[in-house]
Design an enzyme around this catalytic site. Sequence first.
Site, PDB file in Angstrom:
ATOM      1  N   ASP A   1       1.015  -1.339  -0.158  1.00 49.97           N
ATOM      2  CA  ASP A   1      -0.080   0.017  -0.057  1.00 49.97           C
ATOM      3  C   ASP A   1       0.995   1.294   0.115  1.00 49.97           C
ATOM      4  OD1 ASP A   1      -2.492   1.493   0.318  1.00 49.97           O
ATOM      5  OD2 ASP A   1      -3.130   0.495   1.841  1.00 49.97           O
TER       6      ASP A   1
ATOM      7  N   ASP B   1     -10.763   1.806  -3.029  1.00 46.27           N
ATOM      8  CA  ASP B   1     -11.476   1.535  -1.459  1.00 46.27           C
ATOM      9  C   ASP B   1     -12.730   1.597  -1.842  1.00 46.27           C
ATOM     10  OD1 ASP B   1      -8.830   1.308  -0.477  1.00 46.27           O
ATOM     11  OD2 ASP B   1      -8.826   3.469   0.587  1.00 46.27           O
TER      12      ASP B   1
HETATM   13  C1  GLA Z   1      -5.885   2.027   2.420  1.00 47.84           C
HETATM   14  C2  GLA Z   1      -6.128   0.623   1.617  1.00 47.84           C
HETATM   15  C3  GLA Z   1      -7.290   0.073   2.333  1.00 47.84           C
HETATM   16  C4  GLA Z   1      -6.772  -0.578   3.495  1.00 47.84           C
HETATM   17  C5  GLA Z   1      -6.084   0.626   4.360  1.00 47.84           C
HETATM   18  C6  GLA Z   1      -5.478   0.099   5.651  1.00 47.84           C
HETATM   19  O1  GLA Z   1      -6.951   2.901   2.692  1.00 47.84           O
HETATM   20  O2  GLA Z   1      -6.607   1.330   0.307  1.00 47.84           O
HETATM   21  O3  GLA Z   1      -7.750  -1.172   1.418  1.00 47.84           O
HETATM   22  O4  GLA Z   1      -5.523  -1.408   3.208  1.00 47.84           O
HETATM   23  O5  GLA Z   1      -5.437   1.503   3.696  1.00 47.84           O
HETATM   24  O6  GLA Z   1      -4.927   1.193   6.500  1.00 47.84           O
END
Ligand code: GLA
Length: 679
Positions: free
Chosen positions: A434, A496
């Site tokens: 990420d 997301d």
């Molecule tokens: C980001 C990602 C999510 C999740 C969060 C965790 O927002 O896109 O899918 O992994 O971080 O903090």
Amino acid sequence: MLHVGPDELLQSLHWGPRLDVEQAASLLEQPEPRSRSVEDPADGTLALSPTGGYRYAHAGLQIRFADGTRTLDLAFRGARVEGQDTLVLSFEDRCHPLAVEAFFRVVADTDVIERRMVVRHTGGPEDEPFEVLRADSATWVLPGLEDYRISQVRGQWAAEHQLDRTRLPFGETRTASRRGISSHHANPWVMVDDGTASEQVGQVYGCALAWSGSWELVAERTGEDRVALSLGADHPGSRIALAPGEEWPTPVCAGQFTHGGFGAASRAWHRYLRSHVVPHPQELRPVLYNSWEATGFDISLEGQLALADRAARLGVELFVMDDGWFGARTHDAAGLGDWTPNPDRFPDGLAPLTDHVHSLGMAFGLWVEPEMTNPDSDLYRSHPDWVVHAPNRPRTEVRNQLVLDLSRDEVAAFVHDTVDRLLRENAVDFLKWDMNRPLTEVADDRIWSAYVRNLYGILDRLRAAHPAVRIENCSSGGGRTDLGLLARTDQTWISDNTDAADRLHIQHGFSQLYPAQVMGAWVTDSPNPFTGRTTPLAYRFHAAMAGVLGIGADLASWDEAELGRAASLVAQYKAIRPTVQQGRQYRLRPPVRNLSAVQYVSADRSEAVVLAFRLERRFGRTDPALALRGLDPAARYREAGTGRVHHAAVLLARGLPLDLPADDRASNLVHLQRVEHQP
Ligand code: GLA
């Protein structure tokens, strides 16, 4: 077709339908009519477009020499062919120690041309450095069309990849990311047609930049009604000083011309990505479970074990533990940078969980965000100078975190070694990598590029050392989806936002360039946490089954009936998965009116999958039969579920009856298998 004329400028003579060498050479005898008088005939026609001379169109190459000179006067120094498929054209400035090479690689079995450029300081120690102000990877010159329409995606966090198709205005249209990531707000690709192309008919010109940092596209429509597209990395206004002996390579920009409308254009891009960009295209991506929406930061060993048990019952193949397992990471304001299991949550390390997941027959995946640190972390306390920052300026925090300055070799080494150790010490098969905030306070223009190049280096080394590990690319969802990272990761988390109805739009935009095989998509709970919308379980599954199916719901709250239904949908996905992930995609109906549908056909046309979604039910409007594409027209196909047999010719001409349930947000999946003739 390129031409270097008496002015020694690199002119684009033809980009479009294929011509053989003799046909192409004949174009030299019939130059395109250009207006004369005071107009410069080269303006807007150059494939390598330097500042200087009688030219005012966008310049893809801009330099500032030590004496203040900002114009270039390039002489052609020759052409060579590298490795059978790459043409390299060399130019040198007539007075300053600068050389430019333009690379054109013809990519086998595709219509793609990969272009890039290298700028070099050819002087000796006595020479002054010069500054690269702009070095676009490629300038693509379009032929004269009746009109010009530009297709791109726009968006924001949780609403990425919104397709936008609009007439190209005169002058310069700029699309950019200045965030140090390719961004949620735009994506580094563009397609142009003459305004009449449809999903099935028409000529489409497109190009895409293989770069995961800042970028800019200039689409210029000149007064003479010609269009050129110039696409490059980095920031307008940045200055990169090149000393004698140094060079500045640009990333690759891939371009291709296609017939057959936007559908064929997308399929050609998917084919290119699958055969030349994405690692392991022959591998089917596993059905994964991800714990993020179920638990947030509230992670415990017991909770993960229970989720893993339920995921395994559904037929999940890869269990991924998301954020919250390490350091002091019990909320989003602490812990990033301290990549050891939280001792309260995992007193015996990760082994009890990884062992259990493996004993259930699933692979184990772990969330990491290695490019970041929270000020409240041991890492930041030991190395406050390691973050991207500017002296005497506040350090802007986004989501309570700062970006590690990967452009510095010792920081890049730390990030590499940390992930390398994690993989060596734990039985981890998959990483969700990420990156949750863009860059700010970039004090040195070199950081923008060096950050991305070092990130690529880290990923390349990790992949080489851990060839069995697979990586999912994520940046707060789809903030860093591009050809550069798709060459180094196996799939991508495109948003997301997990609302199935919103997702149809996001997936539609994503599919313009990127194939279903890399499109991670989860089934989550209803009502959806982002939109509050309620959707049936099957609808959520069907939307996610259009890509790489995952489940991100709180399975602990699902009852037996839901678990049973989900298990049979996962089994159904496994049956259609080769066709979805490795077949050809046809967007039958965009998600704009009452019905949306997408179809996949296997390469040998023996299998087809249709996923149809009703967006809105209106009294008096029946669901139309859905005309299919890409089938073997002489064959008959049997519906796997009902056994009903159809003539392909009828499915192509008239359509598939949809039989959608009577509800808003109704959906259907039809799996068709060719009826093979008995000998
Ligand atoms: C980001 C990602 C999510 C999740 C969060 C965790 O927002 O896109 O899918 O992994 O971080 O903090």
